[in-house]
Design an enzyme around this catalytic site. Structure first.
Site, PDB file in Angstrom:
ATOM      1  N   PRO A  70      38.959  -9.033 -15.846  1.00 54.85           N
ATOM      2  CA  PRO A  70      38.286  -9.902 -16.830  1.00 54.85           C
ATOM      3  C   PRO A  70      37.546  -9.121 -17.905  1.00 54.85           C
ATOM      4  O   PRO A  70      36.309  -9.092 -17.939  1.00 54.85           O
ATOM      5  CB  PRO A  70      37.316 -10.697 -15.949  1.00 54.85           C
ATOM      6  CG  PRO A  70      36.978  -9.752 -14.831  1.00 54.85           C
ATOM      7  CD  PRO A  70      38.223  -8.941 -14.579  1.00 54.85           C
ATOM      8  N   CYS A  71      38.287  -8.505 -18.835  1.00 55.39           N
ATOM      9  CA  CYS A  71      37.635  -7.774 -19.921  1.00 55.39           C
ATOM     10  C   CYS A  71      36.906  -8.742 -20.857  1.00 55.39           C
ATOM     11  O   CYS A  71      36.089  -8.309 -21.662  1.00 55.39           O
ATOM     12  CB  CYS A  71      38.652  -6.922 -20.688  1.00 55.39           C
ATOM     13  SG  CYS A  71      40.048  -7.842 -21.313  1.00 55.39           S
TER      14      CYS A  71
END
Lengths: 253, 170
Positions: A157-158
Site C-alpha cells: 500500500p504505497c
C-alpha cells in the site's frame, strides 16, 4: 495404406492453450487476470515466483508490462491457491500470505516495500519514517523513488506513504486523486490530513496521556477535541514534555 | 537443429519458444500413443523440465546436445514416472480420470487400442519410430539400448499390429 503410413497419420498438434501453459510454467511469460478495486478494474500479473505486478486495466497494459518487465503476459486464471489471496490482498491493501515477486526491484527497495506493507489500513506514514524503519534515515528520496516504482500498488500500500511534511503527495497508479480516493475508502480522512499539513501540523498529542502521534495513528484519532494539542515537529512535542507513541513511532519521522 | 542448439546456448529465453515449436507436435503425438489421456499435461511438463534443465547448463553443453533425442529422454522419464504413480493410485480414482471432450475419429481410437496391445518396449519403439519419426540411432540413444534391439522391437511390433488387424477383419 501401409501400417507405417497409418501410424505417421496419427500425428496431432497439442490442443489450444498448450504453448501458453508452457510459457507460464517456465516463467517466460506472466499470467494476468482482471480484478475490481476501489479505483476501478486492475490487472494483476503472476508467475511461479508470486504476484509480479498490479496495473490499471487500461489500454496499453500489455505494452507497459513488456516495457517494464521484459516478458510477455498471457490472460490466465491465477493459481488456485492464490486466487483468494489476491482478492484479500487487494481488499486489505497488504499481501498477507500471498507471495510477491520482488525480483524487479533492488534489495533495498524490497525491504522498503515490505516495511510499507505493514502500515495499517486507514493510516499513513511519511517517507522519512519509512527510511528510518529500514535503517537508512535520510534516504527519504530513495524511499520516494521506491514508492513510485512499486510493482504491486494496492497490494503493497504505497498509497499509505505520504510526504515528510504530511501532505498526501503523488501516486503512481493513475495520479494523486486515486491516492485520495483509496485513503478515503479506508477511512483515513485525507482532507483533514491535508488541512493539518497545510497549517504545518505534523503531530498530534493528547493533553491527558501526554503522548504524541502521527495524525492518522489510531491512538491520535481517539483524542477528544478538548485535549488535542498540535505540534509542528517532534522537538516541539518533546520540549512540551510529550513522549512518542510506541505504535506509530513519530519520533523517527 | 544444430543451429537451434547454438541459439539456445546464446539466448535461452529468446529461443525457447522455437524449441517448443520444433517439438510440440512430436512430443504430443508420441505421448498420446504412449500415455493416453494425460499426454497434454505430460507434454507441457516435459517442456517446462527441459527449460529448467537448459537454464542450469553452460553454453558448451547446450551446443552439444542432440535436442530431439534429449527432449525425448525427458518425456519418456516423465511418462514412466507418471504410469508408476498412476498404478499406485487406487482404482476408484481411475474411474474419474478426465477423458477427452472432443470425440476422436473412430480410426484413432482403433489405433490406440491396437498400439495399447503391444508390449511396453515394442509400443515405445514403434511409436517413436513411426508416429514421431525418430531414427533408430536416436531411439537407441534415448532409450539407452542397442540399435539392433530397437530395430527388432520395431519389426516385431509392426508384425504384431499386422496380426491384430488381420484378426479384426476376420
Amino acid at each position: 495404406m501401409s501400417i507405417e503410413q497409418e501410424l505417421s497419420g496419427l500425428r496431432r498438434d497439442p490442443p489450444a492453450g498448450h504453448d501458453e501453459a508452457v510459457m507460464l510454467g517456465t516463467g517466460l511469460a506472466d499470467g494476468f487476470s482482471t480484478y475490481e478495486s476501489p479505483i476501478g478494474a486492475v490487472v494483476v500479473t503472476f508467475n511461479p515466483a508470486g504476484v509480479s505486478s498490479v496495473d490499471l486495466a487500461t489500454e496499453g497494459f500489455a505494452e507497459r508490462f513488456i516495457e517494464r518487465f521484459g516478458r510477455r503476459s498471457i490472460e490466465a486464471a491465477a493459481p488456485r491457491a492464490w486466487r483468494g489471496g489476491i482478492e484479500r490482498a487487494l481488499e486489505n491493501g497488504t499481501p498477507g500470505k500471498l507471495p510477491v515477486d520482488f525480483r524487479s526491484v533492488s534489495g533495498f527497495q524490497k525491504s522498503v516495500l515490505e516495511q510499507a506493507a505493514a502500515i495499517p489500513r486507514g493510516e499513513v506514514r511519511p517517507y522519512s519514517w519509512l527510511a528510518t524503519q529500514v535503517g537508512k534515515p535520510g534516504a527519504t528520496r530513495a524511499v520516494g523513488t521506491t514508492m513510485a516504482r512499486n510493482p504491486v500498488p494496492l497490494i503493497v500500500p504505497c498509497h499509505r506513504v505520504v510526504r515528510a511534511d504530511g501532505r498526501i503527495g503523488a501516486y503512481s497508479l493513475g495520479g494523486a486523486q486515486n491516492k485520495l480516493a483509496l485513503l478515503a475508502v479506508e477511512g483515513a480522512d485525507p482532507e483533514r490530513l491535508e488541512a493539518l499539513a497545510g497549517r504545518g501540523v505534523r503531530f498530534l498529542g493528547s493533553g491527558t496521556t501526554r503522548i504524541f502521534c502521527h495524525p492518522s495513528c489510531r491512538h491520535a484519532r481517539r483524542i477528544g477535541d478538548s485535549h488535542l494539542i498540535e505540534f509542528r515537529s517532534t522537538r516541539d512535542a518533546q520540549n512540551a514534555g510529550f513522549r512518542p507513541c510506541s505504535v506509530c513511532e513519530p519520533e523517527t519521522s | 537443429m544444430e543451429e537451434l542448439a547454438s541459439r539456445l546456448a546464446s539466448d535461452l529465453d529468446a529461443s525457447f519458444p522455437d524449441l517448443v515449436n520444433a517439438f510440440r507436435r512430436d512430443l504430443y503425438s508420441g505421448l498420446r500413443n504412449l500415455s493416453g489421456n494425460d499426454a497434454e499435461d505430460l507434454t507441457q511438463e516435459a517442456f517446462i523440465r527441459a527449460y529448467r534443465a537448459l537454464a542450469g547448463y553452460d553454453g558448451t553443453r547446450i551446443r552439444n546436445l542432440q535436442l530431439r533425442g534429449w527432449i525425448w529422454t525427458i518425456a519418456l522419464n516423465l511418462g514412466r514416472n507418471h504410469a508408476r504413480s498412476r498404478a499406485r493410485r487406487p482404482t476408484v480414482t481411475l474411474a474419474h480420470e478426465p477423458t477427452h471432450s472432443d470425440p476422436e475419429p473412430a480410426d484413432t481410437e482403433a489405433w490406440g487400442r491396437r498400439i495399447g496391445a503391444l508390449s511396453p518396449r515394442q509400443r515405445r519403439a514403434v511409436v517413436l519410430r513411426h508416429v514421431v519419426g525418430l531414427s533408430y540411432a536416436e531411439i537407441a540413444a534415448t532409450t539407452d539400448s542397442p540399435e539392433g534391439t530397437v530395430k527388432a522391437d520395431v519389426h516385431r511390433g509392426l508384425a504384431r499390429l499386422r496380426t491384430i488387424i488381420e484378426e479384426e477383419t476376420r
